[in-house]
Scaffold this motif. Structure first.
Motif, mmCIF file in Angstrom:
data_model
loop_
_atom_site.group_PDB
_atom_site.id
_atom_site.type_symbol
_atom_site.label_atom_id
_atom_site.label_comp_id
_atom_site.label_asym_id
_atom_site.label_seq_id
_atom_site.Cartn_x
_atom_site.Cartn_y
_atom_site.Cartn_z
ATOM 1 N N UNK A 1 4.473 2.782 -0.736
ATOM 2 C CA UNK A 1 3.628 1.920 -1.010
ATOM 3 C C UNK A 1 3.883 0.700 -1.972
ATOM 4 N N UNK A 2 3.188 -0.585 -1.465
ATOM 5 C CA UNK A 2 3.743 -1.861 -2.418
ATOM 6 C C UNK A 2 3.157 -1.471 -3.694
ATOM 7 N N UNK A 3 4.167 -2.133 -4.598
ATOM 8 C CA UNK A 3 3.685 -2.029 -6.055
ATOM 9 C C UNK A 3 3.900 -0.760 -6.685
ATOM 10 N N UNK A 4 4.369 0.339 -6.221
ATOM 11 C CA UNK A 4 4.646 1.722 -6.524
ATOM 12 C C UNK A 4 6.124 1.697 -6.811
ATOM 13 N N UNK A 5 6.218 2.264 -8.325
ATOM 14 C CA UNK A 5 7.546 2.101 -8.655
ATOM 15 C C UNK A 5 8.293 3.455 -8.483
ATOM 16 N N UNK B 1 4.773 -0.569 -10.501
ATOM 17 C CA UNK B 1 5.613 -1.678 -11.132
ATOM 18 C C UNK B 1 4.939 -2.271 -11.981
#
Lengths: 351, 351, 351, 351
Positions: free
Chosen positions: A56-60, A6
């Motif tokens: 996963x957090x922050x993966x776009x 992201x």
């Protein structure tokens, strides 16, 4: 595999992704642009499901780079696979395209099947098809004659020498299919019935794998991979139409460009079934011709000895006269195709 | 059923259609306009596959009038079906919507599953889900712990009293599922695996039937019909997203209007799985809320005890903290819904 | 038109539908089955939008019987339309299929266009295409040379005698197009830009109408109807791919069965554009061949004089060498097609 | 942007891609795996159409990393856009969701429109909608009262103080719309009518941009970008259903997850139109509620003073009584939504 982060995500999110990939034995290259960070994972992603990264957090987004199938891929196996049958028939590569024909379902009257089989033989076709176990959308529709149908087909084979094709819908029926059938069909609705794929994968019999009506080409080749990685590399693919928003004039849309695409990315033979794709009799001839010139290794058609009085689906089939008429013209077209040039290396690499 | 004839087709073609329909015990009414003839077939078309008519000569199109499912239809069974579980949990009708939660796959570490189960229990949810046999698009992905996973789930049930949900992919595993599992799931890819549908239809265990990602609502209800006509009427439906042309931001498109449509045409309970529909964590909360206010009888979510270190799909799940946080807000919303009015008779008949 | 009433709907709802239809000058026939009532409306439904009925109380579904297009329909105009051009070129019916080729956009360098034009001419093709006003998904992409491009095309016509095709995107540009262009293209994104359809409908110039990428065949023919009912019957249709769930290997799915379908239900010529449908160079040859044998009246291809150094989209085009190579084989195939039998009456009426 | 090369492609093909990208001012990073080479292009790809790369020799696929829209993106404009109207109404951000209601088409009888307007006003709604120029799929359907309808709407505004919404279909009508209308609608069929987008982009009037029924979310935001980069940033988006393979129970599938997706990636307000999405009256209430809890900034509904006697589409609308009834429940729901928490920063960044 490319993991797009992201915009503006934190360093700890990026580090978590890197750690995760390294734990799965990828080599990681980090590319940072002004706005966005991209994590490039290099390695054998075939042993890893990229979807698992997507939350996963922050993966776009996760983008697949290498095709996820391996045994089915052209790069792992550059030469065309030719599927060989006992009687010398060959399917694939630059071999003469084959024709598979026969009734949707085998019915109680054996003579009808035999009449169709003789017509199929007479037209120079190689395979007789006929449904024994029918996967029907409605539980109230005719479900097939089961083993009796397989026996009828085997008897028709004895008379005509035609190879026999029929659809399996339950892994428990494998012994029956292995004794009667030459080419075991996995139907479109079972393309992702992984138990069934594994079962035919453990057989030596050639498999005719039909594309699911909403399967991407990638999912289609992954289904072939299931069969192949269980030990059976004799897989013939079959394009039979995909679902679309337009169902007024045809049931499905025949995705004919799948033929040259699959020939580019896979070494497996690919045939086309215009009967099921379109559901309309008048489209069978033009779509069969189109399939053949686009490089298909064969076509499959439904033929019934008495369409108007069939006890089940038979009516959607060609009559024997119509079949004979069309096949004459198809044979003429097949004779004209210059096989060595049908899909030359040059064409495959034109891009 | 309406059979639309081609403009200007011959009388003999029309007569053939009439004869055909009468042979299948339909009462026939003929409507002739200036350009076109329409044959109206009145009777129990559920015992007849209309597709078979579509290729009779002179037939342009066959239009279904009566829905082809019967046991699943609201007209045959006007009262909502409530699926009852041993511990008093009820799903359907105006009962309080349920929450099903748990990891995508059950993993080797039992304590992780137990941690999730306690969190699910603490939030007042009713069901623990966990995959034992995984239908994976790629043969190289983790295929599940199989029976061991079922045993873990059963142990977690003993500890928490939660009902257990897990997916079956092979009819041969039915005995195992019957002994460990409370709600047997048929996954989206197996929605038209008719052998499997028949197998669960012969059981008494409630079935959670997920919509195939390219199944029409009609095909979805026909799949339920397969289970029901084999004797098992405890079917809970689950909308989980359909394929579309847009796959940049989500895997599938959640078809939320399927909820009120199915409540209008069927008496079966319908829940929603926003995790698989969207494949993105941040969409789970808004889509769960939307599902509940549109009338869903429950929602299903993936939760993992340690998403960053999961051995398989776990990462696409919510963490326990995220799950707790979201479920608090969902419970608040559920508390506010005025069940008696959620989908009143008036609404159902508004049109 | 068939109006299917909800099962068990009230008599007053049925009467309201009947009254409504009679007010719109339909003759009404009522068919009542055990469960359901069907209202059959006979008359000229083309002057009436059936969708308006769908929300009357108690109406479940409205089914169209007669195709809603009239001037474009085969029944109103059984003979094939042949579109004639000044220089004697004819498109449609059993005329020799045509080839349209040229760059995606006309660029600043006139000599490049001229090089392509000479190659197109030399290969015996009939039309030179080139974009002047570009409808681009992103506002930041090259928007075309506008009138300058039309002037270049007109000059290339003077040199080569080729007919000129270019796309119009604003009705205000009609005078410009009428003076420079032989065949005015309506692009896929404007297929339902009704202002533009009316504008070209008031011209005498032939129109090349591309199918919208999510337009059903019925909507496509209704768009043609817009042009025709405004006075211009010189419409050539163009299939160029529809949206699907699979965008990994091609942009769109080429719906090749649209060719024989449209030839059955309409008298208008239909050509195929494999370049835009697939977006991949290696698919142009097999899909062009498939289009021709399935009965298309022509194909359209992108060719650029220097694909690697084009200022815009040019790169997705064939080079002049590739174009020449492919066209040689296409010409050979065209020579072999037996036009009188390509789509005989017999085939059209096979069903 | 990521350029994936074909497995085993030549160095010269890779060099050509690199040269091409450098010529377009990208910084290039080369990542070579065992099988495949990936060219990573870093830089402002918004000024460049990646499709043009897809047909360079040896290129397998081009993958977009950075979203191609800029002005419409959340990263370029992190704060929510609030569209302000003269009378103090605000649309977007955490403002109270709005309701837009009115007849599909304005009809000859002014009093009917006024009756609807008063009902809309009385329910606390903010906008009156009504069609003046109708984009109809069939040329034989009612095409609207044109300027007369705009005058009627303006008169209804004088009486009620409601803001006026109407659809424009031709850039030439802009002066008329600027004098009568508060919120200019671009319909779904014109979402990629770039001439029209540019025309409203040059105005100061707020624009209601409806999503094309086969437009991806990315294409939708690029259409907004067209308006914004021409100078008008007052754009309200509207989700109204996308095409799918299932058209038996609804016209389109309402893609409700588009609401939270667009709120994540864009700062523009987004509303939902359940009337057009579903085409069925009984779905308007549940889908409106679902839209509101999923975070929509408003909903749009069709209401007619006398659905049974409307001269055009009016029948698909709610009656005034039905509208009043539903809106009461919607207002109750709107009152309960905790706006500050509806879509908190936390939720937006949950992933």
């Amino acid at each position: 595999m490319i993991v797009v982060m992201e915009p503006g995500t934190s360093d700890s999110n990026i580090q978590r992704v890197i750690k995760f990939l390294e734990r799965h034995n990828f080599r990681v290259v980090l590319n940072q642009g002004d706005y966005m960070t991209v994590v490039h994972a290099i390695g054998n992603k075939r042993l890893f499901n990229p979807m698992s990264l997507e939350s996963l957090e922050g993966v776009k987004e996760v983008k697949i780079i290498q095709e996820p199938y391996k045994l089915a891929s052209r790069e792992a196996h550059p030469k065309d696979t030719i599927v060989n049958f006992d009687n010398g028939v060959k399917v694939g590569g630059y071999e003469r395209p084959v024709v598979i024909a026969g009734p949707c379902s085998v019915e109680a009257e054996y003579q009808g099947l035999l009449d169709v089989a003789y017509a199929v033989k007479e037209m120079g076709c190689q395979f007789l098809r006929g449904g024994a176990f029918k996967p029907r959308t409605s539980p109230y529709d005719f479900q097939g004659l089961e083993e009796k149908a397989l026996i009828y087909l085997a008897r028709a084979k004895e008379k005509t020498g035609l190879l026999i094709v029929s659809e399996i819908i339950d892994a428990a029926d494998m012994p029956m299919f292995e004794s009667y059938i030459d080419l075991i069909q996995i139907g479109a609705r079972n393309m992702q019935n992984f138990s069934l794929l594994k079962a035919v994968g453990k057989s030596k019999k050639p498999v005719l794998l039909k594309r699911g009506c909403s399967a991407s080409i990638r999912e289609f080749l992954l289904a072939a991979e299931y069969i192949m990685c269980n030990g059976n590399e004799n897989v013939i693919l079959c394009e039979r139409g995909i679902k679309s928003f337009d169902q007024s004039y045809t049931r499905n849309v025949l995705d004919l460009s799948a033929v040259p695409i699959i020939k580019k990315y896979s070494h497996l033979p690919i045939i086309v079934d215009p009967s099921h794709a379109t559901g309309r009799r008048y489209l069978i001839e033009p779509m069969s011709k189109a399939a053949l010139v686009s490089g298909a290794h064969g076509v499959m058609m439904e033929v019934h000895h008495d369409p108007d009085n069939a006890s089940s689906d038979g009516e959607q089939s060609l009559s024997v006269e119509q079949f004979t008429d069309i096949t004459k013209r198809l044979n003429k077209l097949i004779g004209r195709i210059d096989y060595d040039n049908r899909m030359t290396k040059q064409e495959l690499n034109i891009k």
